[in-house]
Design a protein around this motif. Structure first.
Motif, PDB file in Angstrom:
ATOM      1  N   ALA A  22       0.736  -1.238   0.122  1.00 46.67           N
ATOM      2  CA  ALA A  22      -0.183   0.010  -0.014  1.00 46.67           C
ATOM      3  C   ALA A  22       0.959   1.387  -0.229  1.00 46.67           C
ATOM      4  O   ALA A  22       0.376   2.241   0.496  1.00 46.67           O
ATOM      5  CB  ALA A  22      -0.935   0.256   1.129  1.00 46.67           C
ATOM      6  N   THR A  23       2.043   1.445  -0.605  1.00 49.89           N
ATOM      7  CA  THR A  23       2.800   2.556  -0.553  1.00 49.89           C
ATOM      8  C   THR A  23       3.107   2.986  -1.851  1.00 49.89           C
ATOM      9  O   THR A  23       3.588   3.945  -1.885  1.00 49.89           O
ATOM     10  CB  THR A  23       4.112   2.087   0.154  1.00 49.89           C
ATOM     11  OG1 THR A  23       4.847   1.114  -0.738  1.00 49.89           O
ATOM     12  CG2 THR A  23       4.198   1.766   1.426  1.00 49.89           C
ATOM     13  N   GLY A  24       2.138   2.504  -2.915  1.00 48.29           N
ATOM     14  CA  GLY A  24       2.273   3.261  -4.124  1.00 48.29           C
ATOM     15  C   GLY A  24       3.080   2.679  -5.119  1.00 48.29           C
ATOM     16  O   GLY A  24       3.518   3.334  -6.187  1.00 48.29           O
ATOM     17  N   LYS A  25       3.554   1.267  -4.941  1.00 48.78           N
ATOM     18  CA  LYS A  25       4.613   0.850  -5.798  1.00 48.78           C
ATOM     19  C   LYS A  25       3.959   0.600  -7.313  1.00 48.78           C
ATOM     20  O   LYS A  25       4.751   0.941  -8.251  1.00 48.78           O
ATOM     21  CB  LYS A  25       4.880  -0.594  -5.359  1.00 48.78           C
ATOM     22  CG  LYS A  25       5.344  -0.600  -4.188  1.00 48.78           C
ATOM     23  CD  LYS A  25       6.013  -1.961  -3.488  1.00 48.78           C
ATOM     24  CE  LYS A  25       4.993  -3.010  -3.462  1.00 48.78           C
ATOM     25  NZ  LYS A  25       4.007  -2.743  -2.484  1.00 48.78           N
ATOM     26  N   SER A  26       2.811   0.040  -7.371  1.00 48.66           N
ATOM     27  CA  SER A  26       2.154  -0.291  -8.646  1.00 48.66           C
ATOM     28  C   SER A  26       2.159   1.197  -9.441  1.00 48.66           C
ATOM     29  O   SER A  26       2.296   1.300 -10.691  1.00 48.66           O
ATOM     30  CB  SER A  26       0.683  -0.810  -8.691  1.00 48.66           C
ATOM     31  OG  SER A  26       0.871  -2.170  -8.048  1.00 48.66           O
ATOM     32  N   LYS A  27       1.511   2.283  -8.706  1.00 56.79           N
ATOM     33  CA  LYS A  27       1.461   3.696  -9.406  1.00 56.79           C
ATOM     34  C   LYS A  27       2.698   3.909  -9.946  1.00 56.79           C
ATOM     35  O   LYS A  27       2.846   4.563 -11.105  1.00 56.79           O
ATOM     36  CB  LYS A  27       0.651   4.495  -8.558  1.00 56.79           C
ATOM     37  CG  LYS A  27       0.723   5.816  -9.060  1.00 56.79           C
ATOM     38  CD  LYS A  27      -0.179   6.888  -8.460  1.00 56.79           C
ATOM     39  CE  LYS A  27       0.013   8.191  -9.106  1.00 56.79           C
ATOM     40  NZ  LYS A  27      -0.301   8.308 -10.527  1.00 56.79           N
ATOM     41  N   LEU A  28       3.637   3.962  -9.331  1.00 61.50           N
ATOM     42  CA  LEU A  28       5.145   4.678  -9.502  1.00 61.50           C
ATOM     43  C   LEU A  28       5.626   3.584 -10.601  1.00 61.50           C
ATOM     44  O   LEU A  28       5.946   4.282 -11.684  1.00 61.50           O
ATOM     45  CB  LEU A  28       6.078   4.181  -8.311  1.00 61.50           C
ATOM     46  CG  LEU A  28       7.406   5.069  -8.647  1.00 61.50           C
ATOM     47  CD1 LEU A  28       7.394   6.344  -9.076  1.00 61.50           C
ATOM     48  CD2 LEU A  28       8.357   4.700  -7.209  1.00 61.50           C
ATOM     49  N   SER A  29       5.443   2.373 -10.673  1.00 62.37           N
ATOM     50  CA  SER A  29       5.839   1.686 -11.754  1.00 62.37           C
ATOM     51  C   SER A  29       5.212   2.058 -13.268  1.00 62.37           C
ATOM     52  O   SER A  29       5.942   2.290 -14.203  1.00 62.37           O
ATOM     53  CB  SER A  29       5.672   0.159 -11.631  1.00 62.37           C
ATOM     54  OG  SER A  29       4.386  -0.240 -11.471  1.00 62.37           O
ATOM     55  N   VAL A  30       4.075   2.210 -13.010  1.00 58.17           N
ATOM     56  CA  VAL A  30       3.332   2.710 -14.377  1.00 58.17           C
ATOM     57  C   VAL A  30       3.779   4.125 -14.782  1.00 58.17           C
ATOM     58  O   VAL A  30       3.876   4.468 -15.959  1.00 58.17           O
ATOM     59  CB  VAL A  30       1.740   2.881 -14.061  1.00 58.17           C
ATOM     60  CG1 VAL A  30       0.993   3.188 -15.359  1.00 58.17           C
ATOM     61  CG2 VAL A  30       1.172   1.399 -13.899  1.00 58.17           C
ATOM     62  N   ASP A  31       3.871   5.054 -13.699  1.00 57.23           N
ATOM     63  CA  ASP A  31       4.087   6.407 -14.051  1.00 57.23           C
ATOM     64  C   ASP A  31       5.770   6.340 -14.805  1.00 57.23           C
ATOM     65  O   ASP A  31       5.874   6.941 -15.702  1.00 57.23           O
ATOM     66  CB  ASP A  31       4.366   7.062 -12.862  1.00 57.23           C
ATOM     67  CG  ASP A  31       3.086   7.867 -12.484  1.00 57.23           C
ATOM     68  OD1 ASP A  31       2.123   7.654 -13.218  1.00 57.23           O
ATOM     69  OD2 ASP A  31       2.900   8.331 -11.423  1.00 57.23           O
ATOM     70  N   LEU A  32       6.485   5.372 -14.252  1.00 56.85           N
ATOM     71  CA  LEU A  32       7.904   5.349 -14.692  1.00 56.85           C
ATOM     72  C   LEU A  32       7.907   4.794 -16.246  1.00 56.85           C
ATOM     73  O   LEU A  32       8.699   5.258 -17.112  1.00 56.85           O
ATOM     74  CB  LEU A  32       8.844   4.380 -13.861  1.00 56.85           C
ATOM     75  CG  LEU A  32       9.309   5.111 -12.569  1.00 56.85           C
ATOM     76  CD1 LEU A  32       9.867   3.744 -11.766  1.00 56.85           C
ATOM     77  CD2 LEU A  32      10.105   6.282 -12.596  1.00 56.85           C
ATOM     78  N   ALA A  33       7.018   3.743 -16.436  1.00 56.80           N
ATOM     79  CA  ALA A  33       6.875   3.239 -17.794  1.00 56.80           C
ATOM     80  C   ALA A  33       6.311   4.161 -18.802  1.00 56.80           C
ATOM     81  O   ALA A  33       6.436   3.862 -19.946  1.00 56.80           O
ATOM     82  CB  ALA A  33       6.036   1.966 -17.498  1.00 56.80           C
ATOM     83  N   THR A  34       5.643   5.328 -18.272  1.00 53.49           N
ATOM     84  CA  THR A  34       5.107   6.211 -19.172  1.00 53.49           C
ATOM     85  C   THR A  34       6.094   7.058 -19.814  1.00 53.49           C
ATOM     86  O   THR A  34       6.214   7.827 -20.858  1.00 53.49           O
ATOM     87  CB  THR A  34       3.960   7.026 -18.696  1.00 53.49           C
ATOM     88  OG1 THR A  34       4.334   7.679 -17.606  1.00 53.49           O
ATOM     89  CG2 THR A  34       3.035   6.106 -18.402  1.00 53.49           C
ATOM     90  N   PHE A  35       7.490   7.208 -19.135  1.00 52.95           N
ATOM     91  CA  PHE A  35       8.515   7.875 -19.449  1.00 52.95           C
ATOM     92  C   PHE A  35       9.550   7.213 -20.156  1.00 52.95           C
ATOM     93  O   PHE A  35      10.402   7.662 -21.258  1.00 52.95           O
ATOM     94  CB  PHE A  35       9.060   8.726 -18.218  1.00 52.95           C
ATOM     95  CG  PHE A  35       8.275   9.806 -17.712  1.00 52.95           C
ATOM     96  CD1 PHE A  35       8.640  11.142 -18.173  1.00 52.95           C
ATOM     97  CD2 PHE A  35       7.223   9.726 -16.898  1.00 52.95           C
ATOM     98  CE1 PHE A  35       7.901  12.226 -17.851  1.00 52.95           C
ATOM     99  CE2 PHE A  35       6.424  10.751 -16.634  1.00 52.95           C
ATOM    100  CZ  PHE A  35       7.001  11.984 -17.225  1.00 52.95           C
ATOM    101  N   PHE A  36       9.682   5.878 -19.664  1.00 47.51           N
ATOM    102  CA  PHE A  36      10.865   4.848 -20.622  1.00 47.51           C
ATOM    103  C   PHE A  36      10.174   3.900 -20.985  1.00 47.51           C
ATOM    104  O   PHE A  36       9.195   3.325 -20.580  1.00 47.51           O
ATOM    105  CB  PHE A  36      11.950   4.593 -19.329  1.00 47.51           C
ATOM    106  CG  PHE A  36      12.409   5.776 -18.489  1.00 47.51           C
ATOM    107  CD1 PHE A  36      13.378   6.553 -19.000  1.00 47.51           C
ATOM    108  CD2 PHE A  36      12.006   6.050 -17.149  1.00 47.51           C
ATOM    109  CE1 PHE A  36      13.737   7.418 -18.272  1.00 47.51           C
ATOM    110  CE2 PHE A  36      12.334   6.855 -16.525  1.00 47.51           C
ATOM    111  CZ  PHE A  36      13.474   7.740 -16.927  1.00 47.51           C
ATOM    112  N   PRO A  37      10.771   3.456 -22.164  1.00 50.24           N
ATOM    113  CA  PRO A  37      10.030   2.172 -22.978  1.00 50.24           C
ATOM    114  C   PRO A  37      10.180   1.051 -21.975  1.00 50.24           C
ATOM    115  O   PRO A  37      11.203   0.435 -22.023  1.00 50.24           O
ATOM    116  CB  PRO A  37      10.774   1.948 -24.200  1.00 50.24           C
ATOM    117  CG  PRO A  37      11.349   3.506 -24.432  1.00 50.24           C
ATOM    118  CD  PRO A  37      11.649   4.208 -23.025  1.00 50.24           C
ATOM    119  N   SER A  38       9.293   0.650 -21.305  1.00 44.42           N
ATOM    120  CA  SER A  38       9.344  -0.363 -20.228  1.00 44.42           C
ATOM    121  C   SER A  38       8.024  -1.298 -20.349  1.00 44.42           C
ATOM    122  O   SER A  38       6.836  -1.055 -20.796  1.00 44.42           O
ATOM    123  CB  SER A  38       9.491   0.092 -18.882  1.00 44.42           C
ATOM    124  OG  SER A  38      10.148   1.268 -18.780  1.00 44.42           O
TER     125      SER A  38
END
Length: 339
Positions: free
Chosen positions: A24-40
């Protein structure tokens, strides 16, 4: 090792980003946010989410929150009683990593099963460390703040259908030490479903339900504490170079203030860390420009959307932030749905 004829383990060390942290610390959201900036592409490393079903209590990220980013190893085990061993976990994750790399994308491994993640990274047989260059992001929230949020999130999960979801899988005498039934939320409601099946009095059943929900909250907090301790051990005893991202302020605020805290206190530093790790200075500069434009208020669309989404409302569970960066020709859509 080859994947579909592509030799991905060459002399070059491929880069991987791990997003770790307590539940519940926002891991999933952060991973998606990162993937919108880097081809991931994102690879799940939460072992209970490997199982098919119980999407609410296992907090699987839904399709809309994935925002088009490919996700791997969610719901791939169909036998609810199967036990996923550390060895099987490592094999599945390594295969997914090979698959992502074969398409020229960055693997982002996200989840809270820290013992299994350690088994993957420190595996002396596969020699993972010598083959991959790892960047570890740790989303951290002060435990008192996190505990309060967990209680609210469990209440939201109940509203979304947690009880009904677990009822569909209830089997009298089921073994809660195996497979997906180990998930927090299933064993805690066993007594309630037994009473329901035996047509017990409503008052008695309601008391059992309240007790079960309270137990879910307590056990989730205990899980968060164990995960917190494990991450500290990985950093302090094993020597992992974890980049701590303090997201506490996000959980202490709501609406626009929380969105700003996420952008400036979580996303921006995370993009900087990953950008430097990948030597993607252009992405770092892009984020700086976006943040500057946001703070200067150069887009009228932002004010209109802010009013539309009612950012000032006191919504502790979810909120939306949509920012249109006209000058960059870029639209970034942040929709909060904590998973």
């Amino acid at each position: 090792m080859k994947d579909n004829g592509v030799e991905y383990l060459s002399n070059k060390k491929h880069k991987i980003v791990f997003v770790m942290g307590s539940t519940a610390t926002g891991k999933s959201k952060l991973s998606v946010d990162l993937a919108t900036f880097f081809p991931s592409e994102i690879i799940n490393s939460d072992k209970i989410q490997f199982y098919k079903g119980l999407d609410i209590i296992t907090n699987k990220i839904n399709q809309s929150d994935r925002r088009g980013v490919p996700h791997h190893l969610l719901g791939v085990i169909h036998d609810p009683d199967a036990d996923l061993t550390a060895g099987e976990f490592c094999s599945l994750v390594e295969d997914a990593i090979a698959d992502v790399i074969s398409r020229g994308c960055l693997p982002i491994v996200v989840g809270g099963s820290n013992n299994y993640i350690e088994a993957l990274v420190e595996n002396p047989i596969t020699d993972f460390r010598s083959r991959f260059d790892c960047c570890f992001l740790w989303t951290d929230v002060a435990l008192p703040v996190l505990y309060k949020y967990i209680a609210k999130r469990v209440d939201q999960m109940v509203e979304l259908g947690l009880v009904e979801e677990v009822r569909e899988m209830f089997v009298p005498g089921a073994d809660y030490s195996r497979g997906i039934r180990r998930a927090i939320g299933a064993p805690e409601l066993d007594s309630y479903f037994k009473a329901e099946k035996n047509n017990e009095e409503e008052t008695y059943k309601n008391d059992l339900l309240k007790s079960g929900i309270h137990e879910i909250k307590e056990n989730t907090c205990r899980l968060a504490l164990r995960q917190f301790g494990k991450i500290h051990r990985l950093r302090d005893e094993i020597g992992w170079g974890l980049h701590r991202i303090d997201a506490t302020a996000v959980f202490e605020k709501s609406g626009e203030e929380a969105a700003d805290e996420w952008m400036n206190g979580v996303l921006k530093p995370s993009l900087g860390i990953v950008g430097e790790f990948l030597n993607e200075k252009q992405k770092i500069n892009q984020m700086e420009t976006m943040t500057k434009n946001r703070s200067m208020g150069v887009m009228d669309e932002y004010e209109e959307l802010k009013a539309k989404w009612n950012f000032g409302s006191n919504n502790a569970i979810g909120f939306g932030l949509v920012i249109v960066f006209t000058s960059l020709g870029l639209m970034t859509n942040w929709i909060w749905s904590w998973k």
